[in-house]
Design a protein around this motif. Structure first.
Motif, PDB file in Angstrom:
ATOM      1  N   GLY A  30       0.954  -1.895  -0.166  1.00 42.49           N
ATOM      2  CA  GLY A  30       0.385   0.104  -0.264  1.00 42.49           C
ATOM      3  C   GLY A  30       1.035   1.030  -0.420  1.00 42.49           C
ATOM      4  N   SER A  31       2.382   1.686  -0.116  1.00 41.78           N
ATOM      5  CA  SER A  31       3.192   1.855  -0.114  1.00 41.78           C
ATOM      6  C   SER A  31       3.922   2.667  -1.159  1.00 41.78           C
ATOM      7  CB  SER A  31       3.854   2.397   1.105  1.00 41.78           C
ATOM      8  OG  SER A  31       4.240   3.610   1.195  1.00 41.78           O
ATOM      9  N   ILE A  32       4.382   3.521  -2.276  1.00 38.81           N
ATOM     10  CA  ILE A  32       4.961   3.295  -2.823  1.00 38.81           C
ATOM     11  C   ILE A  32       6.098   4.409  -2.927  1.00 38.81           C
ATOM     12  CG2 ILE A  32       5.539   3.622  -5.840  1.00 38.81           C
ATOM     13  CD1 ILE A  32       2.790   1.661  -6.503  1.00 38.81           C
ATOM     14  N   ASN A  33       7.527   4.356  -3.303  1.00 37.18           N
ATOM     15  CA  ASN A  33       8.468   5.670  -3.156  1.00 37.18           C
ATOM     16  C   ASN A  33       9.304   4.961  -4.604  1.00 37.18           C
ATOM     17  OD1 ASN A  33      10.018   7.462  -2.736  1.00 37.18           O
ATOM     18  ND2 ASN A  33      10.969   6.219  -0.462  1.00 37.18           N
ATOM     19  N   LEU A  34       8.650   6.021  -5.193  1.00 35.96           N
ATOM     20  CA  LEU A  34       9.377   6.027  -6.538  1.00 35.96           C
ATOM     21  C   LEU A  34      10.607   7.903  -6.765  1.00 35.96           C
ATOM     22  CD1 LEU A  34       7.198   4.985  -8.902  1.00 35.96           C
ATOM     23  CD2 LEU A  34       9.349   3.896  -8.523  1.00 35.96           C
ATOM     24  N   SER A  35      10.771   8.167  -5.580  1.00 36.57           N
ATOM     25  CA  SER A  35      11.628   9.367  -5.157  1.00 36.57           C
ATOM     26  C   SER A  35      13.109   9.052  -5.730  1.00 36.57           C
ATOM     27  CB  SER A  35      11.480   9.612  -3.977  1.00 36.57           C
ATOM     28  OG  SER A  35      10.714  10.419  -3.514  1.00 36.57           O
ATOM     29  N   ARG A  36      13.556  10.728  -6.478  1.00 33.86           N
ATOM     30  CA  ARG A  36      14.834  10.281  -7.036  1.00 33.86           C
ATOM     31  C   ARG A  36      15.445   8.494  -7.551  1.00 33.86           C
ATOM     32  NH1 ARG A  36      17.426  13.586  -3.421  1.00 33.86           N
ATOM     33  NH2 ARG A  36      16.485  14.146  -1.822  1.00 33.86           N
ATOM     34  N   ARG A  37      14.678   8.495  -9.092  1.00 35.59           N
ATOM     35  CA  ARG A  37      13.980   7.628  -9.692  1.00 35.59           C
ATOM     36  C   ARG A  37      14.535   8.594 -10.955  1.00 35.59           C
ATOM     37  NH1 ARG A  37      12.673   2.928  -8.013  1.00 35.59           N
ATOM     38  NH2 ARG A  37      12.768   2.865  -6.045  1.00 35.59           N
ATOM     39  N   GLY A  38      14.711   9.577 -11.301  1.00 33.98           N
ATOM     40  CA  GLY A  38      14.925  10.636 -13.015  1.00 33.98           C
ATOM     41  C   GLY A  38      13.681  10.188 -13.398  1.00 33.98           C
ATOM     42  N   LEU A  39      12.372  10.086 -13.435  1.00 36.28           N
ATOM     43  CA  LEU A  39      11.140   9.784 -13.880  1.00 36.28           C
ATOM     44  C   LEU A  39      10.881  11.520 -14.544  1.00 36.28           C
ATOM     45  CD1 LEU A  39       8.980   7.623 -11.599  1.00 36.28           C
ATOM     46  CD2 LEU A  39      10.754   7.348 -12.862  1.00 36.28           C
ATOM     47  N   VAL A  40      10.570  11.396 -15.578  1.00 37.64           N
ATOM     48  CA  VAL A  40       9.887  12.569 -16.774  1.00 37.64           C
ATOM     49  C   VAL A  40       8.701  12.428 -16.700  1.00 37.64           C
ATOM     50  CG1 VAL A  40      12.062  12.987 -17.405  1.00 37.64           C
ATOM     51  CG2 VAL A  40      11.058  11.687 -18.690  1.00 37.64           C
ATOM     52  N   ASP A  41       8.400  11.105 -16.541  1.00 39.62           N
ATOM     53  CA  ASP A  41       6.905  11.243 -17.276  1.00 39.62           C
ATOM     54  C   ASP A  41       6.019  10.587 -15.510  1.00 39.62           C
ATOM     55  OD1 ASP A  41       6.276  11.732 -19.880  1.00 39.62           O
ATOM     56  OD2 ASP A  41       8.148  10.182 -20.258  1.00 39.62           O
ATOM     57  N   PHE A  42       5.051  10.560 -15.858  1.00 32.99           N
ATOM     58  CA  PHE A  42       3.409  10.026 -14.242  1.00 32.99           C
ATOM     59  C   PHE A  42       3.751   8.112 -14.410  1.00 32.99           C
ATOM     60  CE2 PHE A  42       0.116   8.329 -11.793  1.00 32.99           C
ATOM     61  CZ  PHE A  42      -0.009   8.934 -10.740  1.00 32.99           C
TER      62      PHE A  42
END
Length: 214
Positions: free
Chosen positions: A44-56
């Motif tokens: 129930g928790s997703i952490n995608l911080s600091r992944r270099g993402l440019v799209d949602f």
């Protein structure tokens, strides 16, 4: 499987933009991303911080019935899709330190949100649907070039305990423009809850009237 076998995903039309981006950069980054999504949907928790993402990362929508926390801080995402409202169970959304210039109206339909972190973006205004987010206890907006802020609405959010705003642009308040809301109301007052904020503003108006009448 023999050592010469390959898993070729390059022509897969079902890959999202994020998956395509990570696949192009490094297959191990893609696998880490997919494992993070899978584990997050379970807990129930997703952490995608600091992944270099440019799209949602649209893969998070698979958790629209269970996901409570989504952290996308410190990326370079520019657009928050209107489909964000599908994450109806979300209580914590952190999209700070990205490149958002505006937010979709559908964000106002996420009435379960208790914590919304929007600091360090390029937001000039907030959607009018923000009036519906009455369950917020924390709203962070520091370092955004805000031109307006619906303080008259927020004053009625009795559950709001932490409100932080810091902008170099003049902000239109009910009583007129001020340089920053932190100039009008110190952070230490904001963090004591809305009752304290309202009391502070009332006292400031009273003192101002007395000074003008002398």
């Amino acid at each position: 499987m023999c050592s010469s076998d390959l898993l070729d995903l390059r022509a897969n039309p079902n890959l999202s933009k994020v998956s395509q981006q990570l696949l192009h950069e490094n297959i191990s980054r893609l696998m880490l991303y997919l494992r993070t999504i899978q584990s997050g949907l379970i807990y129930g928790s997703i952490n995608l911080s600091r992944r270099g993402l440019v799209d949602f990362p649209i893969e998070v929508h698979h958790g629209n019935g269970t996901l409570g926390t989504l952290c996308l801080a410190y990326n370079e995402i520019t657009v928050l899709p209107s489909s964000i409202e599908e994450l109806s169970r979300l209580t914590h959304l952190d999209i700070s330190n990205n490149l958002f210039e505006k937010l979709p109206d559908s964000l106002g339909q996420m009435t379960q949100l208790a914590e919304l972190l929007l600091n360090d973006n390029q937001l000039h205004m907030l959607p009018s649907t923000f009036i519906n987010l009455t369950g917020l206890s924390t709203l962070a907006l520091e370092r955004n070039p805000l031109e307006t802020f619906p303080f008259e609405v927020v004053e009625n959010w009795t559950g709001l305990k932490h409100l932080t705003i810091d902008t170099e642009q003049p902000v239109e308040m009910p009583e007129g423009p001020v340089h920053t809301t932190t100039q009008l109301m110190p952070i230490e007052v904001m963090t004591q809850g809305m009752a304290k904020c309202i009391s502070y503003r009332s006292e400031e108006r009273r003192v101002g009237k007395e000074c003008r009448s002398r």
